[in-house]
Motif scaffolding. Structure first.
Motif, mmCIF file in Angstrom:
data_model
loop_
_atom_site.group_PDB
_atom_site.id
_atom_site.type_symbol
_atom_site.label_atom_id
_atom_site.label_comp_id
_atom_site.label_asym_id
_atom_site.label_seq_id
_atom_site.Cartn_x
_atom_site.Cartn_y
_atom_site.Cartn_z
ATOM 1 N N UNK A 225 8.618 8.552 -4.977
ATOM 2 C CA UNK A 225 9.738 7.933 -4.761
ATOM 3 C C UNK A 225 10.091 6.724 -5.590
ATOM 4 N N UNK A 226 8.963 5.740 -5.638
ATOM 5 C CA UNK A 226 9.356 4.612 -6.080
ATOM 6 C C UNK A 226 9.511 4.417 -7.607
ATOM 7 N N UNK B 26 0.737 -1.111 0.122
ATOM 8 C CA UNK B 26 0.278 -0.065 -0.100
ATOM 9 C C UNK B 26 0.986 1.332 0.078
ATOM 10 N N UNK B 27 0.688 2.008 -1.072
ATOM 11 C CA UNK B 27 1.603 3.228 -1.139
ATOM 12 C C UNK B 27 0.761 4.421 -0.831
ATOM 13 N N UNK B 28 1.474 5.420 -0.130
ATOM 14 C CA UNK B 28 1.040 7.010 -0.066
ATOM 15 C C UNK B 28 1.341 7.579 -1.686
ATOM 16 N N UNK B 29 0.640 8.719 -1.527
ATOM 17 C CA UNK B 29 1.417 9.521 -2.819
ATOM 18 C C UNK B 29 2.879 9.740 -2.804
ATOM 19 N N UNK B 30 3.237 9.987 -1.544
ATOM 20 C CA UNK B 30 4.642 10.300 -1.626
ATOM 21 C C UNK B 30 5.722 8.922 -1.949
ATOM 22 N N UNK B 31 4.989 7.690 -1.586
ATOM 23 C CA UNK B 31 5.747 6.543 -1.893
ATOM 24 C C UNK B 31 5.601 6.440 -3.338
ATOM 25 N N UNK B 32 4.561 6.900 -4.083
ATOM 26 C CA UNK B 32 4.511 6.537 -5.420
ATOM 27 C C UNK B 32 5.522 7.514 -6.314
#
Length: 454
Positions: free
Chosen positions: A124-125, A116-122
């Motif tokens: 970064x990844x 499960x990603x946050x927008x910030x994770x998206x």
């Protein structure tokens, strides 16, 4: 091409007025005032350059990431993604979706990890993939501008050219950062724009964005989550077990970007019409479309190939997911149509991508591709349908989308589609790639000039 790619954004006249509210910039000042203003400008420029990170190249990706994360700061505190139950819901939905997909396709599960990603994770990844997509565009635009400068201007500028390049990288990075922030607040999964943006073998959903998407659909959030998990898992199966597909999609985008050209003769016209003492004249010329990149025949061909391939990918996912969940989720048909329209009509995400890479990433013929895949599956079964992905030469063409019946007949009676085993093809491809790497290492170390006489 309706959107201007990197470096062609227009200045914001409101900001210029804010910086000069009284119009004093147009009034002559004393020499001391002029030197003071110049000193302040250089100080601000130095501070800006020092804060922009150490990224080099045509795009300042450090700055892009900083800007994107700053814009997403308030969104990241929603607490939805960080909630343990949301992470559990994503994993449970993905597990259920994988079980259903096993009955709808011969391609095995492709994701070894579900997150499960946050927008910030998206941000970064996916940034490494965006770098691969955006670098060719920025390089083409930057080189066009530099080549357009007269030699005497280059010699006069001297060391300042490196600063100009650095500022160009910052301008591109700023544009990319704002675009990524907009995309990150809208995408639902890692494959939502049709490209494998995330790490391989990783199925990722963004629960906070999905929660916003679910509002107004009149469907339970758990049902929407399972449906989107099935789509993400189907994409991952295709990208994992069709080894040439990821590379071909990204390479076709790169091919389009490499074809970008700028009409440098327009710079001469620009120079004759712009008054350096009047910033409004510069804004007017920039908005006239004079410097808009020109679309070449090679780009049009690459765009056609990309649109067909995207349509085939999304059409296959559409059919497989419908087969997997159609009778299990009451609202599956409504969700399917909602997502079809969302991709076909485009939205802020597609417009943002068009600004980033210079093309609209929209599968215009997705419905035709979906009808073709369904026809092949209905007539010959899912084995024959999925074995078409065994080799790129077996894929339907744009002409086949106009004649799905003809393609279905060839897929059923041709030995090529009937006899190929996708898993065996995968193994053969991997062995061929391994052999190629082995031969390359025997010829010389990476980076070594193997053409020299030994």
């Amino acid at each position: 091409m309706s959107n201007l790619p990197f470096g062609f954004g227009l200045p914001d006249p409101d900001k210029r007025r804010e910086n000069d509210p009284g119009g004093s910039g147009d009034q002559p000042g004393s020499g001391a005032d002029a030197f003071q203003q110049l000193g302040q400008m250089l100080s601000q420029l130095g501070q800006m350059l020092s804060q922009a990170g150490s990224s080099t190249g045509p795009v300042n990706y450090d700055l892009a990431k900083q800007i994107a994360l700053q814009r997403l700061g308030s969104e990241s505190k929603m607490g939805f993604v960080g909630d343990r139950s949301s992470e559990d819901a994503v994993r449970d939905s993905a597990h259920l979706a994988e079980l259903w997909l096993d009955e709808a396709t011969i391609l095995p599960a492709g994701a070894s990890t579900t997150v499960a990603w946050s927008s910030r994770d998206w941000v970064d990844k996916t940034l490494p993939t965006w770098q691969r997509l955006c670098d060719p565009v920025a390089k083409q635009v930057s080189s066009a501008w530099m080549q357009a400068l007269p030699e005497e201007a280059k010699q006069a500028a001297g060391p300042l050219l490196s600063m100009v390049e650095q500022m160009g990288g910052m301008a591109f990075g700023s544009q990319l950062g704002n675009a990524l922030a907009e995309l990150a607040s809208e995408v639902l999964t890692s494959t939502d724009v049709g490209l494998p943006l995330g790490p391989p073998a990783t199925s990722a959903l963004l629960p906070a964005n999905i929660e916003k998407f679910t509002e107004g659909l009149e469907r339970p959030s758990s049902e929407v989550l399972v449906f989107l998990a099935a789509r993400e898992a189907a994409y991952q199966r295709l990208f994992a077990h069709v080894p040439w597909l990821r590379q071909r999609l990204l390479a076709t985008v790169e091919e389009f970007a490499h074809g970008i050209t700028v009409d440098t003769s327009a710079l001469e016209q620009l120079a004759g019409q712009v008054d350096p003492s009047n910033p409004a004249s510069i804004e007017q010329m920039m908005s006239s479309g004079l410097l808009e990149p020109k679309t070449t025949p090679e780009q049009q061909a690459a765009l056609g190939r990309l649109e067909t391939l995207l349509a085939l990918v999304e059409g296959w996912v559409d059919v497989v997911v419908a087969d997997a969940v159609g009778e299990r989720l009451p609202g599956a048909d409504a969700l399917r149509e909602t997502l079809r329209r969302r991709r076909a009509t485009g939205g802020p995400a597609e417009q943002t991508f068009a600004t980033l890479v210079g093309l609209e990433l929209r599968p215009r013929r997705m419905r035709a591709a979906s009808a073709l895949w369904k026809l092949v599956g209905d007539q010959h079964g899912m084995d024959a349908r999925d074995k078409v992905w065994s080799h790129p030469d077996l894929l339907p063409t744009s002409e086949d989308l106009d004649d799905p019946m003809g393609f279905a007949e060839r897929a059923g009676h041709g030995e090529e589609a009937g006899d190929l085993d996708p898993i065996a093809e995968l193994e053969r491809t991997e062995r061929a790639e391994e052999q190629a790497r082995s031969e390359e290492s025997e010829d010389g170390e990476p980076g070594e000039d193997t053409g020299k006489d030994r």
